[in-house]
Design a protein around this motif. Structure first.
Motif, PDB file in Angstrom:
ATOM      1  N   VAL A 180     -23.344   4.009  19.093  1.00  0.00           N
ATOM      2  CA  VAL A 180     -22.051   4.515  17.644  1.00  0.00           C
ATOM      3  C   VAL A 180     -20.509   3.968  18.406  1.00  0.00           C
ATOM      4  CG1 VAL A 180     -20.996   5.993  16.659  1.00  0.00           C
ATOM      5  CG2 VAL A 180     -23.188   7.184  16.671  1.00  0.00           C
ATOM      6  N   TRP A 181     -20.334   3.315  17.521  1.00  0.00           N
ATOM      7  CA  TRP A 181     -19.268   2.432  17.820  1.00  0.00           C
ATOM      8  C   TRP A 181     -18.418   2.255  16.754  1.00  0.00           C
ATOM      9  CZ3 TRP A 181     -22.251  -3.374  18.897  1.00  0.00           C
ATOM     10  CH2 TRP A 181     -22.742  -2.966  20.278  1.00  0.00           C
ATOM     11  N   SER A 182     -16.821   2.998  16.878  1.00  0.00           N
ATOM     12  CA  SER A 182     -15.786   2.790  16.163  1.00  0.00           C
ATOM     13  C   SER A 182     -14.626   2.093  16.712  1.00  0.00           C
ATOM     14  CB  SER A 182     -15.904   4.507  16.291  1.00  0.00           C
ATOM     15  OG  SER A 182     -15.167   4.852  17.758  1.00  0.00           O
ATOM     16  N   ALA A 183     -14.071   1.862  15.351  1.00  0.00           N
ATOM     17  CA  ALA A 183     -12.570   1.232  14.944  1.00  0.00           C
ATOM     18  C   ALA A 183     -11.529   1.666  14.266  1.00  0.00           C
ATOM     19  CB  ALA A 183     -13.311   0.077  15.190  1.00  0.00           C
ATOM     20  N   ARG A 184     -10.619   1.250  14.369  1.00  0.00           N
ATOM     21  CA  ARG A 184      -9.332   2.123  13.015  1.00  0.00           C
ATOM     22  C   ARG A 184      -8.726   0.965  13.004  1.00  0.00           C
ATOM     23  NH1 ARG A 184      -6.664   7.119  14.689  1.00  0.00           N
ATOM     24  NH2 ARG A 184      -8.068   8.670  13.341  1.00  0.00           N
ATOM     25  N   GLY A 185      -7.893   0.958  12.031  1.00  0.00           N
ATOM     26  CA  GLY A 185      -7.083   0.184  11.227  1.00  0.00           C
ATOM     27  C   GLY A 185      -5.612   0.504  11.606  1.00  0.00           C
ATOM     28  N   GLY A 186      -4.689  -0.059  12.106  1.00  0.00           N
ATOM     29  CA  GLY A 186      -3.076   0.369  12.403  1.00  0.00           C
ATOM     30  C   GLY A 186      -2.286  -0.302  11.624  1.00  0.00           C
ATOM     31  N   GLU A 187      -1.345   0.851  10.938  1.00  0.00           N
ATOM     32  CA  GLU A 187      -0.282  -0.058   9.587  1.00  0.00           C
ATOM     33  C   GLU A 187       0.975  -1.388  10.771  1.00  0.00           C
ATOM     34  OE1 GLU A 187       2.698   2.048   7.165  1.00  0.00           O
ATOM     35  OE2 GLU A 187       2.588   3.316   8.932  1.00  0.00           O
ATOM     36  N   THR A 188       1.118  -1.604  12.076  1.00  0.00           N
ATOM     37  CA  THR A 188       1.783  -2.217  12.518  1.00  0.00           C
ATOM     38  C   THR A 188       1.002  -3.520  12.663  1.00  0.00           C
ATOM     39  OG1 THR A 188       1.682  -0.826  14.170  1.00  0.00           O
ATOM     40  CG2 THR A 188       3.293  -0.314  12.975  1.00  0.00           C
ATOM     41  N   ALA A 241       8.399   3.990  21.573  1.00  0.00           N
ATOM     42  CA  ALA A 241       7.308   3.244  22.324  1.00  0.00           C
ATOM     43  C   ALA A 241       5.463   2.897  21.374  1.00  0.00           C
ATOM     44  CB  ALA A 241       7.371   3.256  23.990  1.00  0.00           C
ATOM     45  N   ALA A 242       5.265   3.649  21.713  1.00  0.00           N
ATOM     46  CA  ALA A 242       3.726   4.129  21.360  1.00  0.00           C
ATOM     47  C   ALA A 242       3.679   3.627  19.213  1.00  0.00           C
ATOM     48  CB  ALA A 242       3.644   5.659  21.486  1.00  0.00           C
ATOM     49  N   ALA A 243       4.689   4.003  18.626  1.00  0.00           N
ATOM     50  CA  ALA A 243       4.218   3.453  16.852  1.00  0.00           C
ATOM     51  C   ALA A 243       4.379   2.561  16.776  1.00  0.00           C
ATOM     52  CB  ALA A 243       5.368   4.669  16.919  1.00  0.00           C
ATOM     53  N   ILE A 244       5.675   1.549  18.374  1.00  0.00           N
ATOM     54  CA  ILE A 244       5.755   0.136  17.912  1.00  0.00           C
ATOM     55  C   ILE A 244       4.219  -0.881  18.580  1.00  0.00           C
ATOM     56  CG2 ILE A 244       6.864  -1.678  19.152  1.00  0.00           C
ATOM     57  CD1 ILE A 244       8.944  -0.255  17.405  1.00  0.00           C
ATOM     58  N   LEU A 245       3.852  -0.294  19.249  1.00  0.00           N
ATOM     59  CA  LEU A 245       2.518  -0.598  19.826  1.00  0.00           C
ATOM     60  C   LEU A 245       1.540  -0.405  18.992  1.00  0.00           C
ATOM     61  CD1 LEU A 245       2.828  -0.254  23.997  1.00  0.00           C
ATOM     62  CD2 LEU A 245       3.327  -1.955  22.460  1.00  0.00           C
ATOM     63  N   GLY A 246       1.261   1.062  18.514  1.00  0.00           N
ATOM     64  CA  GLY A 246      -0.005   0.627  17.101  1.00  0.00           C
ATOM     65  C   GLY A 246      -1.490   1.698  17.859  1.00  0.00           C
ATOM     66  N   THR A 247      -1.890   1.387  17.996  1.00  0.00           N
ATOM     67  CA  THR A 247      -3.677   1.847  18.329  1.00  0.00           C
ATOM     68  C   THR A 247      -3.694   1.448  19.153  1.00  0.00           C
ATOM     69  OG1 THR A 247      -4.694   0.933  17.369  1.00  0.00           O
ATOM     70  CG2 THR A 247      -4.436   2.532  15.431  1.00  0.00           C
TER      71      THR A 247
END
Length: 900
Positions: free
Chosen positions: A78-86, A311-317
């Protein structure tokens, strides 16, 4: 009450999702049941695609987590990924998340095994190989990724791919995912995609629509019912939770699973009794999950912890702890302690981290939390933090492209360093096949703005970046670049040539020629001026409605006559002169001699190859076409075959590859390999359809396919292509090969629509007279019109046949003369007809065109009443795949009428 999941206390508790879980379990079961041994000797079981949509917090991520656990329990990879708003501006971000963890564990040689010949094309997009050569073709990169995942699916079977928050995936990933979803019938992989509903006008909408249409099934998740909310509440807090309390839980959360789980967690933290007396406190607790309540909780955790969260929110995922620490301006150990506080507060998660250790990577517990924190950062602070993030990313060695997404958010400040960083990022994006991302970087560089010395260069780079996606935008950028100061010498001529090409692609041929002429007048005699003169004649030479074709040909001949081919400008003029001579029906030996002079030892010279940008592929299409219609099919086949191989090796899967397939197919058509030709031409149209619609490549490929299907006797299929691609007047302003009216007229006559066919052929006659194009093989109208008029207007028919024979003898190829003799024979009777048919068959036997030979041989056999000639013609027709011609010959032989 609906029964809950087996582990109702989990944060990802799934209530009222039985049908979605069942669909996923069935898909996994089907995937695992298809073992390599079971599929031996037959096609693999089709791949599957599940799509789950719903509003934020509705449980999409929890559902994907359940799918992961089920798949892993069955032994799936299983491989997974997620889009990020930023992160939507970061090309291939999501597909890299999906594939990189597996690929980076491989050696380059192992990765090459999995990606095959696509390693050099898809590898840079995945970040596992350095780009090389010219900018990558976006469609070629998508094709390479599709191929690579298909190979990996076979090697790592059973494979499951999970993509969460696809509405925030980058456009490049979505384009790949949409194409991949449509080809899952060829794959052995399960793909599960989750996303929020999107605005129909958003950039993601078309791709998500394609993905949804390919899904089996696509489910829209609903809010929890009051009964399910009560079940979840009692499962979490205890069976003693009373009805009024449970009802209030549902009322304040609206049945949103995320809000419900978070609210219940806070009830436990506050040690509230789940009774009616506590119900009034639920609304206040729920507000702390999102918005102001969440931010107030962060403030309570202290300044350092809030800085880490921001800082985490700026960087995204997939957030690196070391970069978070730099951005929060804290020692890494202190940042780690803040991360732990945020984990306890259900803000951040530490996937894969061991207890008591600092995590390498972080992620938010839920995208809603990340969005709330990011949007709450004051605008000025957010801008500064993006600037700091860009520097931190650069210092971490991640490159200009990785820093660019942060620089896109920084306010313009007349910073020349930022301009250069964005230009460097644009080059990186183009190299991996992401022109849209390159355009964003260059547009941002222009807003900085660049100094006057560099503005024209940035505009030129922007124009080149948009050439494949928007000719109209390219025209605007390049006109502005040429009007500004700064472009000189060869770079300025390059810009003029790119502008002319964009104008041609935008059906503004007259403006393209004007731009070239104006620039040529500014230049002193020399290679660059000769280059522009060559381009003038090239673009003018493909104009279907030029006013003074004879005068242009005369001046072109005078310019080319003394040239020896000492440089590529001279060679280009020789090719253009050869093409002009071919279309006008001048002596074929002259045509071939001119074309041969443009080569070096029989091959294309350096700088004049199929992927070289200075001249473009159109020039070489002219060269190959000149050989093609001059009976030098061997040289045409070699040229177009090279084009096909080069474009495939480079991963150019767009219009270039479509045209290469088309011309390879038409060489096969001229050789009489009709079935093979049809396959190449259908593939050409499929490739062209991916680029757009109504483009010049569609007209060429469609006419070639119509001509081939007509020759095969597949009239209904040919008419369907006419209808699908609108092959009716008005035609484009550029030459279509073979001539559209000639092809259409012949088809209509074969279909029994004789009057319509005659009108089309008469249009071809008029256009040939205006343009001075008398090549009777490229434009076959004269012979077809003569045969169509033979009964009702024999005098006119005889005049057309005589003129066609004159033109054919002037051109001098065996095919042209043989076809003209066959036309003349059709207008005669008795021994005269037999004699002419015999001569036609003899010429066509000497030509490389087997289908035309088969037609002439059968015509001769019928006229001479010869079973031997008919049988010989039938064998030729069968070898060609000319089904209609085969049926005709078989009918005559079976009936025996008029045979000796």
């Amino acid at each position: 009450m609906t029964q809950g999941p087996s582990d109702p206390s989990g944060a990802d508790a799934l209530w009222e999702r039985e049908s979605e879980i069942a669909a996923a379990e069935q898909a996994i079961e089907r995937l695992c049941a298809e073992t390599p041994a079971a599929s031996a000797g037959r096609p693999a079981r089709p791949g599957s695609l599940l799509v789950f949509t719903g509003v934020p917090g509705i449980g999409k991520t929890a559902l994907l987590t359940r799918v992961r656990r089920t798949a892993e329990s069955r032994g799936c990879t299983v491989w997974s990924a997620r889009g990020g708003e930023t992160l939507t501006s970061v090309p291939f971000n999501v597909v890299r998340q999906l594939l990189q963890p597996a690929l980076i564990t491989l050696t380059p040689d192992e990765a090459r095994v999995h990606l095959g010949e696509w390693y050099g094309i898809a590898g840079p997009a995945l970040g596992i190989a350095e780009p090389s050569g010219p900018p990558a073709d976006p469609q070629g990169v998508c094709d390479g990724l599709e191929h690579g995942v298909g190979r990996l699916a076979d090697a790592l079977f059973p494979l499951v791919l999970l993509v969460d928050d696809a509405h925030w995936a980058d456009p490049e990933t979505l384009r790949w995912l949409a194409g991949f979803a449509e080809r899952l019938d060829e794959m052995r992989v399960l793909v599960v995609v989750a996303h929020r509903p999107v605005d129909p006008g958003s950039a993601a909408a078309p791709h998500l629509d394609r993905i949804g249409q390919a899904a089996r099934p696509s489910a829209s998740l609903k809010s929890l019912t009051p009964d399910a909310a009560a079940g979840l509440t009692r499962a979490r807090l205890g069976a003693h939770a009373d009805d009024p309390f449970c009802r209030q839980v549902w009322a304040v959360t609206g049945g949103n699973p995320f809000d419900t789980v978070e609210l219940l967690a806070k009830v436990q933290d506050q040690e509230l009794e789940p009774t009616e007396s506590s119900a009034d406190e639920l609304r206040g607790l729920n507000r702390s999950t999102r918005g102001g309540g969440l931010l107030a909780r962060l403030d309570e955790l202290g300044l350092s912890t809030r800085k880490v969260a921001r800082a985490a929110a700026i960087l995204g995922t997939d957030i690196p702890l070391d970069v978070v620490a730099k951005l929060a301006m804290l020692p890494e150990e202190a940042a780690g302690r803040c991360v732990e506080e945020l984990r306890v507060a259900r803000v951040l998660a530490r996937p894969g981290a061991q207890p008591g250790s600092l995590p390498d990577r972080l992620e938010f517990l839920h995208p809603l939390i990340a969005s709330a924190i990011y949007q709450a950062i004051p605008s000025g602070t957010r801008t500064v933090m993006h600037g700091l993030a860009a520097e931190a990313v650069r210092l971490a060695g991640q490159g200009a492209a990785a820093a660019a997404r942060h620089l896109l958010e920084v306010h313009p400040d007349d910073d020349p360093e930022l301009v250069e960083q964005m230009r460097a990022a644009a080059r990186e994006h183009l190299a991996v096949g992401a022109p849209e991302a390159a355009v964003r970087c260059l547009e941002r560089a222009l807003r900085e703005p660049p100094s006057d010395d560099y503005r024209a260069e940035v505009l030129f780079e922007l124009g080149c970046a948009t050439l494949l996606t928007s000719p109209a935008r390219t025209i605007g950028h390049l006109r502005e670049a040429l009007a500004a100061s700064g472009l000189e010498g060869k770079t300025r001529v390059d810009a003029v040539c790119q502008l002319a090409q964009a104008l041609v692609h935008n059906d503004q041929l007259a403006e393209a020629i004007q731009v070239i002429d104006e620039e040529a007048e500014r230049l002193a005699p020399g290679p660059q001026r000769l280059r522009l003169q060559a381009l003038h004649y090239m673009w003018e030479g493909i104009h279907a409605d030029e006013e003074d074709s004879t005068g242009r040909s005369r001046s072109l001949a005078a310019l080319a006559e003394p040239l020896t081919g000492r440089d590529n400008s001279e060679r280009a003029l020789l090719i253009i002169r050869g093409f002009d001579a071919m279309t006008r029906g001048e002596n074929a030996e002259l045509v071939v001699e001119l074309c041969d002079r443009s080569l070096m030892n029989g091959v294309l010279p350096p700088g004049l190859g199929w992927t070289d940008s200075e001249w473009g592929f159109e020039l070489l299409m002219m060269l190959g076409s000149s050989y093609l219609f001059s009976d030098r099919l061997d040289r045409a086949e070699s040229l177009f075959g090279d084009a096909l191989r080069v474009y495939q090796a480079k991963g150019w899967s767009g219009g270039h590859l479509a045209l290469a397939h088309a011309f390879v197919g038409f060489v096969l058509r001229r050789r009489g390999k009709l079935a093979d030709a049809e396959g190449f031409l259908r593939e050409a149209l499929r490739l062209a359809d991916r680029v757009g619609s109504g483009l010049p490549m569609h007209w060429d490929a469609a006419c070639m396919l119509i001509d081939t299907l007509t020759a095969r006797g597949h009239v209904a299929q040919a008419l369907e292509i006419v209808e699908r691609y609108g092959v009716t007047p008005p035609y484009p302003s550029t030459i279509i090969m073979p001539d559209a009216d000639s092809v259409r007229g012949r088809l209509l006559i074969e279909a029994g629509r004789v009057k319509e066919g005659i009108r089309a052929l008469e249009s071809a006659e008029k256009a040939a007279a205006t343009g001075g194009r008398h090549n009777t093989i490229m434009s076959t109208w004269a012979a077809d019109l003569a045969r169509a008029l033979a009964k009702d207007d024999p005098d006119r028919a005889a005049g057309l046949a005589a003129e066609a024979r004159t033109q054919a003898e002037r051109f001098g190829t065996d095919t042209a003369i043989g076809e003209a003799l066959r036309c003349a024979a059709a207008l005669e009777t008795g021994q005269r007809a037999v004699t002419l048919y015999a001569q036609a068959a003899a010429y066509l036997e000497a030509s490389p065109c087997a289908y035309e030979h088969a037609v002439a041989r059968i015509d001769y056999g019928i006229a001479a009443r010869s079973v031997t000639e008919l049988t010989r013609g039938l064998a030729l027709a069968r070898a060609c795949g000319a089904d209609g011609l085969v049926a005709r010959a078989e009918h005559v032989l079976e009936s025996g009428r008029g045979l000796g």
